[in-house]
Design an enzyme around this catalytic site. Sequence first.
Site, PDB file in Angstrom:
ATOM      1  N   CYS A 120     -16.946  -9.184   3.883  1.00 28.76           N
ATOM      2  CA  CYS A 120     -16.395  -8.072   3.746  1.00 28.76           C
ATOM      3  C   CYS A 120     -15.269  -8.077   2.832  1.00 28.76           C
ATOM      4  CB  CYS A 120     -15.894  -7.550   5.286  1.00 28.76           C
ATOM      5  SG  CYS A 120     -17.289  -7.343   6.409  1.00 28.76           S
TER       6      CYS A 120
ATOM      7  N   ARG B  54     -19.528  -3.613  16.226  1.00 29.91           N
ATOM      8  CA  ARG B  54     -18.738  -4.721  15.461  1.00 29.91           C
ATOM      9  C   ARG B  54     -17.727  -4.656  16.342  1.00 29.91           C
ATOM     10  NH1 ARG B  54     -18.509  -4.236   9.849  1.00 29.91           N
ATOM     11  NH2 ARG B  54     -20.686  -4.776  10.073  1.00 29.91           N
TER      12      ARG B  54
ATOM     13  N   CYS C  10     -19.926  -6.452   1.762  1.00 27.01           N
ATOM     14  CA  CYS C  10     -19.510  -4.910   2.159  1.00 27.01           C
ATOM     15  C   CYS C  10     -18.135  -4.703   1.396  1.00 27.01           C
ATOM     16  CB  CYS C  10     -19.403  -4.792   3.637  1.00 27.01           C
ATOM     17  SG  CYS C  10     -18.786  -2.991   4.210  1.00 27.01           S
TER      18      CYS C  10
ATOM     19  N   CYS D  38      -0.881   0.275  10.491  1.00 31.33           N
ATOM     20  CA  CYS D  38      -1.074  -0.774   9.350  1.00 31.33           C
ATOM     21  C   CYS D  38       0.097  -1.571   8.891  1.00 31.33           C
ATOM     22  CB  CYS D  38      -1.785  -0.159   8.115  1.00 31.33           C
ATOM     23  SG  CYS D  38      -2.452  -1.425   6.840  1.00 31.33           S
TER      24      CYS D  38
ATOM     25  N   CYS E  34     -20.541   1.990   6.939  1.00 37.77           N
ATOM     26  CA  CYS E  34     -19.711   1.304   7.986  1.00 37.77           C
ATOM     27  C   CYS E  34     -18.520   2.011   8.333  1.00 37.77           C
ATOM     28  CB  CYS E  34     -19.614  -0.234   7.632  1.00 37.77           C
ATOM     29  SG  CYS E  34     -18.535  -1.118   9.044  1.00 37.77           S
TER      30      CYS E  34
ATOM     31  N   CYS F 150       0.850  -1.171   0.018  1.00 39.48           N
ATOM     32  CA  CYS F 150      -0.074  -0.204  -0.052  1.00 39.48           C
ATOM     33  C   CYS F 150       0.809   1.409  -0.062  1.00 39.48           C
ATOM     34  CB  CYS F 150      -1.015  -0.003   1.270  1.00 39.48           C
ATOM     35  SG  CYS F 150      -2.104   1.505   1.173  1.00 39.48           S
TER      36      CYS F 150
ATOM     37  N   CYS G  86      -0.158   5.168   6.918  1.00 37.99           N
ATOM     38  CA  CYS G  86      -0.959   4.847   8.157  1.00 37.99           C
ATOM     39  C   CYS G  86      -0.170   3.875   9.010  1.00 37.99           C
ATOM     40  CB  CYS G  86      -2.301   3.997   7.880  1.00 37.99           C
ATOM     41  SG  CYS G  86      -3.195   4.715   6.590  1.00 37.99           S
TER      42      CYS G  86
END
Length: 389
Positions: A109, A272, A142, A72, A202, A65, A69
């Site tokens: 998901c 969740r 999702c 992560c 979400c 990626c 972040c």
Amino acid sequence: MDLLNTLVEKGLRRELPTREEALAVLATSDDDLLDVVAAAGKVRRQWFGRRVKLNYLVNLKSGLCPEDCSYCSQRLGSKAEILKYTWLKPDEASEAAAAGVAGGAKRVCLVASGRGPTDRDVDRVSKTIEAIKEQNEGVEVCACLGLLSDGQAERLRDAGADAYNHNLNTSEGTYGDITTTHTYADRVDTVNKAHAAGLSACSGLIAGMGESDEDLVDVVFSLRELDPDSVPVNFLIPFEGTPLAKEWHLTPQRALRILAMVRFVCPDVEVRLAGGREIHLRTLQPLALHLANSIFLGDYLTSEGQAGKADLEMIADAGFEVEGTDTTTLPEHRVSGGGCGSVCGDGGEGGCAGDTPAAEAAPAEAPAARTELVAVRRRGAGTDVAPNA
């Protein structure tokens, strides 16, 4: 406690607590923990009974990626030894999803690393959604693909997506300390795009990144204002090889207080229990079912969860039941588009009679790092090894 009685009454009316009340929940002592869980449990049962919705993650594209972040394992510059692979084919993703559905998952998901999807990526994910829907009647899908461009949410909806996930993660005030390659406002914009396209929004948070109680309350109040249908509460998984690898601040008791605060602020929303629950809640996971009405089954994106069979046994042993595909998760007033309605006012005064003021409390000893609990995922999507479901 007067505080808890007030919060239960507000939760049953879908009324927003004051910031002072939310902060007071986080400041309660371990001696009062079961009282806090019991109070928030009343609100949870009012809107969701004893049902637990199961969700299953499929990591469509892992690692590599370009975003930075700090939390992560897939970030730019991450040295975490995770699985790295490019896009799964639609049939591969559908096969991975089928394992979760067979285990009882009601929602699949679909997640992909990256800043956001290209139009070609949206086409690819659309075919995956169609394949999953064709083979699994009644399953919800999702998508979680990063920042959305104009029109992409509508295309995902037309392909059959039911929801879109994009977490705020932390407060606006501290966001720049966690991520520099995009902004908090970018995330809010994507959640709003999902809403506007008619997708179920979400959006949630990550706790345990060194944030203050005020930061936690800020992000949860921001989520309440955005009004998503589901709020995932993640607890930081401190991967070796990431900037936050040494952030081991959470205890099981604090994790439960955070979940209770989220439930009081978002009483009628699908809360969740998400990544990191096994690491930080450990043997207190069953208590969290009195606060959250939704969990992930099996593994996460790049880390392993506990065995799917153990999840199902935990739910049954705690006196809860798995929610079926024939049951609507959300309360009727949310399904009909009412959201939190006109009862979102701040309500009455806060206060927590009898609690030890936070300023006078003895400082808690930092919990020891439990690095042995972080298990990198080596099975399921992107491998030849059977998935955990």
